[in-house]
Enzyme design. Sequence first.
Site, short mmCIF file in Angstrom:
data_model
loop_
_atom_site.label_atom_id
_atom_site.label_comp_id
_atom_site.label_asym_id
_atom_site.label_seq_id
_atom_site.Cartn_x
_atom_site.Cartn_y
_atom_site.Cartn_z
N LYS A 117 7.88 -2.09 -2.69
CA LYS A 117 6.52 -1.56 -2.92
C LYS A 117 6.36 -1.33 -4.41
O LYS A 117 7.33 -1.05 -5.12
CB LYS A 117 6.33 -0.23 -2.18
CG LYS A 117 4.87 0.10 -1.92
CD LYS A 117 4.39 -0.62 -0.67
CE LYS A 117 2.97 -0.24 -0.31
NZ LYS A 117 2.62 -0.74 1.04
P1 NAD Z 1 -8.68 1.22 1.41
O1 NAD Z 1 -8.65 1.62 -0.02
O2 NAD Z 1 -9.36 -0.04 1.79
O3 NAD Z 1 -9.33 2.40 2.32
C1 NAD Z 1 -8.93 3.73 2.30
C2 NAD Z 1 -10.07 4.57 2.88
O4 NAD Z 1 -9.65 5.93 2.97
C3 NAD Z 1 -11.35 4.59 2.04
O5 NAD Z 1 -12.48 4.47 2.91
C4 NAD Z 1 -11.37 5.99 1.40
O6 NAD Z 1 -12.66 6.47 1.11
C5 NAD Z 1 -10.71 6.78 2.52
N1 NAD Z 1 -10.17 8.07 2.11
C6 NAD Z 1 -9.45 8.40 1.01
N2 NAD Z 1 -9.17 9.72 1.04
C7 NAD Z 1 -9.73 10.21 2.18
C8 NAD Z 1 -9.79 11.50 2.77
N3 NAD Z 1 -9.22 12.56 2.22
N4 NAD Z 1 -10.45 11.64 3.95
C9 NAD Z 1 -11.03 10.58 4.55
N5 NAD Z 1 -10.99 9.35 4.03
C10 NAD Z 1 -10.35 9.17 2.86
O7 NAD Z 1 -7.15 1.21 1.85
P2 NAD Z 1 -6.49 0.46 3.10
O8 NAD Z 1 -5.94 -0.83 2.66
O9 NAD Z 1 -7.42 0.53 4.26
O10 NAD Z 1 -5.25 1.42 3.34
C11 NAD Z 1 -5.38 2.62 4.08
C12 NAD Z 1 -3.99 3.01 4.58
O11 NAD Z 1 -3.47 1.94 5.37
C13 NAD Z 1 -2.96 3.25 3.49
O12 NAD Z 1 -2.06 4.25 3.94
C14 NAD Z 1 -2.23 1.92 3.39
O13 NAD Z 1 -0.92 2.04 2.85
C15 NAD Z 1 -2.21 1.56 4.86
N6 NAD Z 1 -1.98 0.14 5.11
C16 NAD Z 1 -2.88 -0.80 4.71
C17 NAD Z 1 -2.61 -2.14 4.95
C18 NAD Z 1 -3.58 -3.22 4.59
O14 NAD Z 1 -3.30 -4.38 4.90
N7 NAD Z 1 -4.71 -2.89 3.99
C19 NAD Z 1 -1.41 -2.52 5.59
C20 NAD Z 1 -0.52 -1.53 6.00
C21 NAD Z 1 -0.83 -0.21 5.75
#
Ligand code: NAD
Length: 430
Positions: A117
């Site tokens: 990461k």
């Molecule tokens: P992203 O940036 O697209 O979305 C994150 C969302 O969370 C946004 O809508 C933001 O406004 C919201 N957010 C932030 N703080 C918040 C709070 N306190 N309360 C409510 N909402 C809040 O990110 P993502 O890619 O969707 O990733 C989200 C999670 O999923 C992370 O933990 C990431 O590591 C995990 N993840 C993502 C992927 C992927 O392929 N995108 C894969 C595995 C894990």
Amino acid sequence: MLKRKVTDCVNMSSDINPYESLREQIDDAGKYLDIGDGVLERLKSPERILETNLSVELDDGSTGVFRAYRSQFNGARGPYKGGIRYHPGVSRDEVKALSGWMVYKSAVVDIPYGGGKGGIVIDPREYSEDELERITRAFATELRPLIGEDRDIPAPDVNTGQREMNWIKDTYETLENTTAPGVITGKAIDSGGSEGRVEATGRSTMLTAREAFAYLGRDITGTTVAIQGFGNAGSIAAKLLQDEQNAAIVAVSDSSGAVYNEDGLDVHDLKAFKSETGSVMGYDGATEELTNEELLTLDVDLLVPAALENAIDGELAEDVKVDVIVEAANGPLTPKADSILTERDVCIVPDILANAGGVTVSYFEWVQNRQRFYWTEQKVNEELERHISTAFNDLIDCYEELDLPNFRTAAYVVAVQRVLDASEEAGQWP
Ligand code: NAD
């Protein structure tokens, strides 16, 4: 080209160190495995970490300096694999934890990867696209000796997406004087990306929710769902739960707050609204606006945390009312919250399985890149479903056979055993 929305910087329970959470999770699994202390310590610690300061010319001619990391946690099962996050909260320990979770996530879905990461300490909203390109290319230059199609394969994470992946690929290929699309995943389709990759994390969240309800003998159709975080993972999980499982998404939040409608929100309409305005707040299909804490403590059937780590700590866990949680985010429950909810028999599908769709379709992207032969979206989705269902069944077999306290421990027992087997087969050298 898809551009990612910038996640607002919101402090969750920042007193919890995610690396300590990871170590506790591996220790828990270790209790059920035949494993010595030294070997267990090896499985809880990263192999190496790059820490660097990127020095980049900004648009006004000044120099910006940005701390950046890449952690390569364990490569026993294959090349290191894991995303790159742009966020002011990125730290050495966060990157270590996220790289460790990648090891066990890849192992639980049985794909031939280790875990890595990376991240840059930056609030990308404060920089122009040109500046972000220079910063990303500077990071790619630092990463160049470490990454490669058979060494370490980065991917998107919070606040990075196809655009950044394309820049990293181009920098690497230019410096290496080659073509190597498999050096990075999560690329745009025209740059060697895979069909189905953008939806993959939300899709595995939906699939594992479906499996969990089936295991509990409950029908997912018509269940009420609250989703924290409406970015890539959360919004697609919401869409697929609504469209493919006929669940009612009654509440959704982003960093500005939550919206609620007891009859269900129209996720497509809400997504269009958020794309236009940048927030879910003010959406006229909602009957109420809630705080983020109110969303997390709603009395619904399924809660999907899909924002950042430590969203639910011990205090908040006391008020959580759902009986099924599917973790789309990485590390959304603190260890204290996890043990409180386990005591209450809440069924928790752990992050390392629930959101493993992202890395699984990244693996398919890499396979396609290596073969220079591309799959249809239908084939990607079918293969993803096969991997996730098999992994869910392996988890259940282990959970029942060892009479384990929860699904998380079962997932770690399966995954740690697989990493251990590969390490032992490799032997100790020197
Ligand atoms: P992203 O940036 O697209 O979305 C994150 C969302 O969370 C946004 O809508 C933001 O406004 C919201 N957010 C932030 N703080 C918040 C709070 N306190 N309360 C409510 N909402 C809040 O990110 P993502 O890619 O969707 O990733 C989200 C999670 O999923 C992370 O933990 C990431 O590591 C995990 N993840 C993502 C992927 C992927 O392929 N995108 C894969 C595995 C894990």
